[in-house]
Design a protein around this motif. Sequence first.
Motif, mmCIF file in Angstrom:
data_model
loop_
_atom_site.group_PDB
_atom_site.id
_atom_site.type_symbol
_atom_site.label_atom_id
_atom_site.label_comp_id
_atom_site.label_asym_id
_atom_site.label_seq_id
_atom_site.Cartn_x
_atom_site.Cartn_y
_atom_site.Cartn_z
ATOM 1 N N LEU A 3 10.947 13.757 4.284
ATOM 2 C CA LEU A 3 11.757 12.595 4.556
ATOM 3 C C LEU A 3 12.185 12.398 6.043
ATOM 4 O O LEU A 3 12.044 11.284 6.605
ATOM 5 N N ASP A 4 12.558 13.369 6.714
ATOM 6 C CA ASP A 4 12.660 13.480 7.950
ATOM 7 C C ASP A 4 11.566 12.839 9.047
ATOM 8 O O ASP A 4 11.693 12.360 9.955
ATOM 9 N N ALA A 5 10.473 13.488 8.577
ATOM 10 C CA ALA A 5 9.011 13.340 9.352
ATOM 11 C C ALA A 5 8.437 11.870 9.136
ATOM 12 O O ALA A 5 7.650 11.420 9.812
ATOM 13 N N SER A 6 9.021 11.047 8.014
ATOM 14 C CA SER A 6 8.146 9.974 7.571
ATOM 15 C C SER A 6 8.688 8.826 8.636
ATOM 16 O O SER A 6 9.578 8.631 9.147
ATOM 17 N N THR A 7 7.338 8.215 8.892
ATOM 18 C CA THR A 7 7.416 7.186 9.888
ATOM 19 C C THR A 7 7.229 5.707 9.269
ATOM 20 O O THR A 7 7.195 4.674 9.994
ATOM 21 N N ALA A 8 7.095 5.822 7.987
ATOM 22 C CA ALA A 8 6.542 4.612 7.009
ATOM 23 C C ALA A 8 7.922 3.484 7.073
ATOM 24 O O ALA A 8 9.002 3.812 7.250
ATOM 25 N N LEU B 244 7.389 11.909 -2.915
ATOM 26 C CA LEU B 244 7.544 11.124 -1.856
ATOM 27 C C LEU B 244 6.862 9.782 -1.851
ATOM 28 O O LEU B 244 5.688 9.988 -2.064
ATOM 29 N N GLU B 245 7.425 8.518 -1.744
ATOM 30 C CA GLU B 245 6.754 7.285 -1.548
ATOM 31 C C GLU B 245 6.839 6.790 -0.302
ATOM 32 O O GLU B 245 8.060 6.530 0.222
ATOM 33 N N GLU B 246 5.799 6.492 0.229
ATOM 34 C CA GLU B 246 5.904 5.875 1.301
ATOM 35 C C GLU B 246 5.136 4.284 1.282
ATOM 36 O O GLU B 246 3.956 4.429 0.895
ATOM 37 N N VAL C 281 0.990 -1.206 -0.132
ATOM 38 C CA VAL C 281 0.017 -0.078 -0.181
ATOM 39 C C VAL C 281 0.898 1.168 0.055
ATOM 40 O O VAL C 281 1.786 1.581 0.926
ATOM 41 N N VAL C 282 0.896 1.858 -1.246
ATOM 42 C CA VAL C 282 1.884 3.109 -1.323
ATOM 43 C C VAL C 282 1.200 4.417 -1.223
ATOM 44 O O VAL C 282 0.175 4.551 -2.231
#
Lengths: 437, 245
Positions: free
Chosen positions: A202-207, A228-230, A186-187
Amino acid sequence: MLWKTTDYAGWGRALTATGEIARPERQRALEAVLKEGMAPAIGMRRSYGDAALNDGGRVIDMTRLDRMLDFDPATGILEVEAGARVGEIAAAFGPKGWLPAVMPGTGFATVGGCIGQDVHGKNHHHAGSFAQHVTSLTLMTANGPVEVTPEGTPALFRATAGGVGQTGIITKAKMRLTPCKGDVMVVTERRVTDWDDHIAHLDASTATYTVGWIDATATGAALGRGILEEGETGSGLMAKKVKFRKVPRDAPNFALSAPVVRLFNHAYYRRVPSSGRTVVRRIGDFFFPLDKIHDWNRLYGKRGFHQFQCVVPLDAVDALRDMLETIASSGLASPLAVLKRMGPGRAGYLSFPMEGYTLAVDFPNRAEARELIRRLEDSAADAGGRLYFAKDSLAQGQKIRAMYPDLPDWQEEVAKADPTGALMTDLVRRLSLRSAA
Amino acid sequence: MNSTWIILGATSSMARAFARAVSAEGSAVLLGGRDSEDLAALASDCKLRGARVAEAVAFDARNPKTFAKIIARAEEEEGEINAAVFVGSMPEQAEIDADPSLIAGVVMDSHTGPATFLQMLAPVIEARGGGTVIGVASVAGDRGRIGNYVYGSAKAGFATYLSGLRNRLTRAGGHVVTVKPGFVDTAMTWGLPGLFLVASPEAVAGDLLKAAKKKRNTIYTPFFWRYIMLIIRHIPEPIFKKMKI
């Protein structure tokens, strides 16, 4: 026949070699090859430069020694022959709820190659590097087979992980798989409008899996914009099947010329709605987006291409921004550019990762691009960063030494494991990795 | 899929690719050959790729005593029993010229051994009312050539055997696919000069599986070898006998 004399190249096709290749299909055949002496092992040749080349010498192609040997569902530990490809492991185990703990950007990479380059993936900030999940490996050395483990033989393990094949031939490995929910991803994709926005996201991403595609042609206020892909693994959902395509022949040089790339990047950026979107993808399509275009390296034409990839420490983020500015204003970049935040995880003396940001950009193999890459290398060095052996095809030895402070430890182990230098490759010679000072 | 595949000559790369393809569909695979260590590795691989059962079984084309045990093992499985035969041997023609007694081995490996095995298996397929045999012959069997006519003649004999077996098994609901591969990228062809349009073992395995499902009779793989061989077969003998191709 045991040996085939042929021309071969790294993935970037800018560097080539001519020499004899053996391709054993069984362990017994490998033993017969080794009776004639040691030679460097190569895999699918997905390293861009000359890591898998030995011009004028011999190499052993390990791609047919590619079987999965044992799996223990209690521990998640899978034993494979070194030629097994990461994508095939993911395809076989994804539906059962397991994935390789670290997967590089191409599923065609072999396990042996992933260890030799200690590769990283979109989850490096959580999971670390590939070889950190290797619990044991079998190394064929001039003195016979050796069982190498992080606990039992720590120095040899650290010299082998990321050690570009200089300690011996990896024939088998045990690696820890990681549990996953199911065989789809799931992207969430969202636009990031400029450099600061990109870094902040990027810094905030928790994925679990995070990566940024960067438009390396955007300049001015749009510098650093991208998508940005998570991603998270998911189950019970159906992903659309993407058709495999093939690049049948070398593309003409204008295929990736500046106006074409700018146009492509513009469209690619706008493909994702400004409010972002969440999509379901097959595991392979998320992790190995380019694998569905077979031989995509032909898009760069006959002359080939270079990839520049460096990592810089967290506090050198501004230096990286300057590098991107240099790239964007040069008009030489291709659509393939990636920005990612890395964690500190690394398994070997010469492993690439360090905590910081990594930028990877492809360039056609032209004089201006080579010149630009040399300047970028200097900037990376000044920023306290380092270059990636899996990608590099242009650097010189002196520049590299300062980037890899553990080089003497590595050299000590390598000198013991391969005293005659039978495992030297073009990369090792170009960067004088094995010579003193 | 509730089927069982006996795969003979399973250490070859074509057989390996085929075993993996049917394993991914959940079939049982019995992997026959002489290198038991290598077969054990392949069996583990097939199991991890989804095979219902994957076992190494001892098979030697020159020793018919090994055959009955394999068939008995297959009969323990329910459902259709199929066989894919990849065995064969191709010594250099020059070696055979120096030692004509080698011919007996080539014929056993490529023709009489597998034919004897299939002859023993045929009643089982008939009794179960279905099952597919895939027999790998060779384009070399389509016309005798100076470079490998001993191998070619053994494969031609095997192809004729397969055609007769097809005639027999069709009556009982079974089927036989005769496969004639061209150049395939295997250990046997590695480094040989003069090869062109070389196919990967995976591509060939895909063709085999498709042919079995569609009940094709004789296939060339890759497909264009049908046309290459069509031309070669039609060269008049007075000309052909002077050629070296």
